[in-house]
Design a protein around this motif. Structure first.
Motif, PDB file in Angstrom:
ATOM      1  N   GLY A 198       0.782  -1.048  -0.174  1.00 20.90           N
ATOM      2  CA  GLY A 198      -0.131   0.063  -0.005  1.00 20.90           C
ATOM      3  C   GLY A 198       0.908   1.196  -0.180  1.00 20.90           C
ATOM      4  N   LEU A 199       0.274   2.477  -0.294  1.00 21.06           N
ATOM      5  CA  LEU A 199       0.935   3.711  -0.342  1.00 21.06           C
ATOM      6  C   LEU A 199       0.974   3.896   1.272  1.00 21.06           C
ATOM      7  CD1 LEU A 199      -0.837   5.691  -3.192  1.00 21.06           C
ATOM      8  CD2 LEU A 199       1.226   4.265  -3.248  1.00 21.06           C
ATOM      9  N   SER A 200       2.066   4.900   1.646  1.00 23.84           N
ATOM     10  CA  SER A 200       2.398   5.319   2.851  1.00 23.84           C
ATOM     11  C   SER A 200       1.311   6.646   3.195  1.00 23.84           C
ATOM     12  CB  SER A 200       3.641   5.965   3.166  1.00 23.84           C
ATOM     13  OG  SER A 200       3.940   7.082   2.247  1.00 23.84           O
ATOM     14  N   ALA A 201       1.051   6.918   4.495  1.00 25.12           N
ATOM     15  CA  ALA A 201       0.319   8.254   4.903  1.00 25.12           C
ATOM     16  C   ALA A 201       0.499   9.213   4.007  1.00 25.12           C
ATOM     17  CB  ALA A 201       0.098   8.229   6.414  1.00 25.12           C
ATOM     18  N   GLU A 202       1.801   9.540   3.779  1.00 26.15           N
ATOM     19  CA  GLU A 202       2.324  10.673   3.010  1.00 26.15           C
ATOM     20  C   GLU A 202       1.973  10.665   1.871  1.00 26.15           C
ATOM     21  OE1 GLU A 202       4.075   8.683   5.493  1.00 26.15           O
ATOM     22  OE2 GLU A 202       4.288   9.967   6.979  1.00 26.15           O
ATOM     23  N   GLU A 203       2.302   9.386   1.155  1.00 29.07           N
ATOM     24  CA  GLU A 203       1.840   9.449  -0.179  1.00 29.07           C
ATOM     25  C   GLU A 203       0.553   9.696  -0.622  1.00 29.07           C
ATOM     26  OE1 GLU A 203       5.470   6.288  -2.015  1.00 29.07           O
ATOM     27  OE2 GLU A 203       3.580   5.455  -0.888  1.00 29.07           O
ATOM     28  N   ILE A 204      -0.457   9.046   0.186  1.00 33.13           N
ATOM     29  CA  ILE A 204      -1.905   9.446  -0.103  1.00 33.13           C
ATOM     30  C   ILE A 204      -2.185  10.858   0.223  1.00 33.13           C
ATOM     31  CG2 ILE A 204      -3.958   8.668   1.037  1.00 33.13           C
ATOM     32  CD1 ILE A 204      -3.120   6.079   1.793  1.00 33.13           C
ATOM     33  N   ALA A 205      -1.716  11.615   1.124  1.00 33.98           N
ATOM     34  CA  ALA A 205      -1.656  12.846   1.386  1.00 33.98           C
ATOM     35  C   ALA A 205      -1.465  13.696  -0.116  1.00 33.98           C
ATOM     36  CB  ALA A 205      -1.052  13.153   2.532  1.00 33.98           C
ATOM     37  N   MET A 206      -0.243  13.225  -0.524  1.00 32.78           N
ATOM     38  CA  MET A 206       0.372  13.860  -1.521  1.00 32.78           C
ATOM     39  C   MET A 206      -0.558  13.723  -2.810  1.00 32.78           C
ATOM     40  SD  MET A 206       2.173  13.323  -4.680  1.00 32.78           S
ATOM     41  CE  MET A 206       2.800  11.449  -4.523  1.00 32.78           C
ATOM     42  N   THR A 207      -1.102  12.614  -3.077  1.00 38.88           N
ATOM     43  CA  THR A 207      -1.919  12.377  -3.940  1.00 38.88           C
ATOM     44  C   THR A 207      -3.107  13.320  -4.003  1.00 38.88           C
ATOM     45  OG1 THR A 207      -3.124  10.589  -3.122  1.00 38.88           O
ATOM     46  CG2 THR A 207      -1.185  10.031  -4.373  1.00 38.88           C
ATOM     47  N   ALA A 208      -3.599  13.841  -2.932  1.00 35.57           N
ATOM     48  CA  ALA A 208      -4.753  14.512  -2.722  1.00 35.57           C
ATOM     49  C   ALA A 208      -4.454  16.111  -3.125  1.00 35.57           C
ATOM     50  CB  ALA A 208      -5.136  14.506  -1.239  1.00 35.57           C
ATOM     51  N   THR A 209      -3.250  16.237  -2.768  1.00 34.16           N
ATOM     52  CA  THR A 209      -2.798  17.752  -3.321  1.00 34.16           C
ATOM     53  C   THR A 209      -2.617  17.818  -4.699  1.00 34.16           C
ATOM     54  OG1 THR A 209      -0.356  17.194  -2.954  1.00 34.16           O
ATOM     55  CG2 THR A 209      -1.483  18.021  -1.007  1.00 34.16           C
ATOM     56  N   LYS A 210      -2.321  16.685  -5.395  1.00 36.49           N
ATOM     57  CA  LYS A 210      -2.235  16.817  -6.970  1.00 36.49           C
ATOM     58  C   LYS A 210      -3.578  16.350  -7.531  1.00 36.49           C
ATOM     59  CE  LYS A 210       2.361  17.555  -6.646  1.00 36.49           C
ATOM     60  NZ  LYS A 210       2.677  18.780  -6.969  1.00 36.49           N
ATOM     61  N   GLY A 211      -4.851  16.242  -6.879  1.00 34.73           N
ATOM     62  CA  GLY A 211      -6.042  16.401  -7.667  1.00 34.73           C
ATOM     63  C   GLY A 211      -6.579  14.974  -7.668  1.00 34.73           C
ATOM     64  N   PHE A 212      -5.937  13.942  -7.004  1.00 38.30           N
ATOM     65  CA  PHE A 212      -6.447  12.581  -7.117  1.00 38.30           C
ATOM     66  C   PHE A 212      -7.894  12.461  -6.026  1.00 38.30           C
ATOM     67  CE2 PHE A 212      -2.481  11.946  -9.104  1.00 38.30           C
ATOM     68  CZ  PHE A 212      -2.618  10.769  -9.995  1.00 38.30           C
ATOM     69  N   THR A 213      -8.615  11.569  -6.684  1.00 38.17           N
ATOM     70  CA  THR A 213      -9.972  11.227  -5.736  1.00 38.17           C
ATOM     71  C   THR A 213      -9.778   9.970  -5.461  1.00 38.17           C
ATOM     72  OG1 THR A 213     -11.074  12.669  -7.099  1.00 38.17           O
ATOM     73  CG2 THR A 213     -12.322  11.073  -5.980  1.00 38.17           C
ATOM     74  N   ASP A 214     -10.064   9.411  -4.051  1.00 38.27           N
ATOM     75  CA  ASP A 214      -9.802   8.230  -3.476  1.00 38.27           C
ATOM     76  C   ASP A 214     -11.077   7.454  -3.751  1.00 38.27           C
ATOM     77  OD1 ASP A 214      -7.301   8.885  -2.509  1.00 38.27           O
ATOM     78  OD2 ASP A 214      -7.838   9.133  -0.482  1.00 38.27           O
ATOM     79  N   ILE A 215     -10.893   6.371  -4.188  1.00 34.61           N
ATOM     80  CA  ILE A 215     -12.296   5.478  -4.597  1.00 34.61           C
ATOM     81  C   ILE A 215     -11.954   4.130  -3.725  1.00 34.61           C
ATOM     82  CG2 ILE A 215     -12.950   6.657  -6.533  1.00 34.61           C
ATOM     83  CD1 ILE A 215     -11.402   4.304  -7.997  1.00 34.61           C
ATOM     84  N   LEU A 216     -13.118   3.639  -3.747  1.00 32.45           N
ATOM     85  CA  LEU A 216     -13.306   2.160  -2.968  1.00 32.45           C
ATOM     86  C   LEU A 216     -13.754   0.901  -4.104  1.00 32.45           C
ATOM     87  CD1 LEU A 216     -13.116   0.620  -0.086  1.00 32.45           C
ATOM     88  CD2 LEU A 216     -15.302   1.235   0.090  1.00 32.45           C
ATOM     89  N   LEU A 217     -13.068  -0.118  -3.986  1.00 32.29           N
ATOM     90  CA  LEU A 217     -13.629  -1.143  -4.849  1.00 32.29           C
ATOM     91  C   LEU A 217     -14.640  -2.082  -4.206  1.00 32.29           C
ATOM     92  CD1 LEU A 217     -10.519  -2.264  -6.831  1.00 32.29           C
ATOM     93  CD2 LEU A 217     -12.422  -0.904  -7.877  1.00 32.29           C
ATOM     94  N   GLY A 218     -14.481  -2.119  -2.874  1.00 36.18           N
ATOM     95  CA  GLY A 218     -15.305  -2.883  -2.119  1.00 36.18           C
ATOM     96  C   GLY A 218     -14.850  -3.494  -0.824  1.00 36.18           C
ATOM     97  N   PRO A 219     -15.559  -4.177  -0.166  1.00 34.58           N
ATOM     98  CA  PRO A 219     -15.158  -4.595   1.346  1.00 34.58           C
ATOM     99  C   PRO A 219     -13.894  -5.341   1.390  1.00 34.58           C
ATOM    100  CG  PRO A 219     -17.036  -5.910   0.655  1.00 34.58           C
ATOM    101  CD  PRO A 219     -16.846  -5.099  -0.466  1.00 34.58           C
TER     102      PRO A 219
END
Length: 243
Positions: A198-219
């Motif tokens: 998985g991505l690190s917390a810092e990387e996930i935060a970085m993607t948000a600043t670059k305009g990425f939308t988080d999506i979920l595939l399923g449970p």
């Protein structure tokens, strides 16, 4: 018997004769054991296919005559750029092969903090060449006539910073929305798939600043190669040409 499909990365003209590349000639002559008079189908990266007849074949050289051309557009209306953090062993090859069968247009191998693949510059260049050959083989098998490009590997941060129109998506197990909730119509998607850890917390935060939308595939938690193919399939069903 199915007519073999062979990629020929050069202009083709009806009525002309051309020599197949060394690799294609080896496959046609040695592996398939085809001979003069046999027919095959060529494609060269356009939305055209070319009927061809072998006029000469030996262990080193295969000459073909182009008999006819046909328009054959098999590309999805959805343009997909996959940013895949590199996985170990055959998993990356599997992801590349199957994502191309599903209609991905561009693939960029990525390095991230938890990427388990460590390659020097020379070995990485050879890997890119190998993955491009897998892309060609996948197109020969699945019927696509435009070969997707495997871009040079780059860091996750550099890839996320690139300017590209369309929706940017990042698969995240705690996201609040799914592919089915994305607004229609949608023509271009930049899809990020993280590493096995998985991505690190810092990387996930970085993607948000670059305009990425988080999506979920399923449970359920999916492996990285399963995640890529599941997301691509869902996007093609909703916005592309599957189903």
């Amino acid at each position: 018997m199915r007519i073999p499909r062979i990629y020929h990365p050069e202009p083709l003209q009806v009525g002309s004769e051309t020599a197949l590349s060394e690799e294609a000639a080896n496959h046609v002559g040695r592996v398939l054991r085809m001979a003069s008079g046999d027919t095959l189908e060529l494609f060269n990266g356009t939305n055209l296919t070319f009927s061809a007849e072998i006029v000469h074949a030996d262990k080193k050289r295969v000459m073909v005559k182009i008999l006819a051309s046909h328009a054959d557009d098999r590309e999805s209306p959805l343009h997909l750029h996959l940013g895949q953090v590199m996985s170990r062993g055959e998993k990356m090859e599997f992801t590349i092969q199957k994502s191309i069968e599903l209609g991905v247009n561009v693939i960029t191998p990525l390095f991230s903090e938890r990427c388990g693949v460590k390659l020097d510059e020379e070995r990485l260049a050879k890997k890119i060449q190998q993955w491009q050959k897998i892309a060609i083989s996948a197109c020969e098998q699945c019927g696509r006539n435009v070969v997707p490009s495997i871009r040079p590997a780059m860091t996750l941060a550099a890839w996320c910073a690139e300017e590209e129109s369309g929706l940017k998506l990042n698969l995240h197990p705690r996201a609040q929305q799914s592919i089915n909730t994305l607004p229609q119509p949608l023509e271009r998607v930049r899809l990020l798939i993280g590493p096995e850890g998985g991505l690190s917390a810092e990387e996930i935060a970085m993607t948000a600043t670059k305009g990425f939308t988080d999506i979920l595939l399923g449970p359920r938690v999916l492996r990285t190669e399963t995640t890529a193919l599941t997301a691509i399939t869902a996007l093609q069903v909703r916005f592309g040409d599957l189903g």
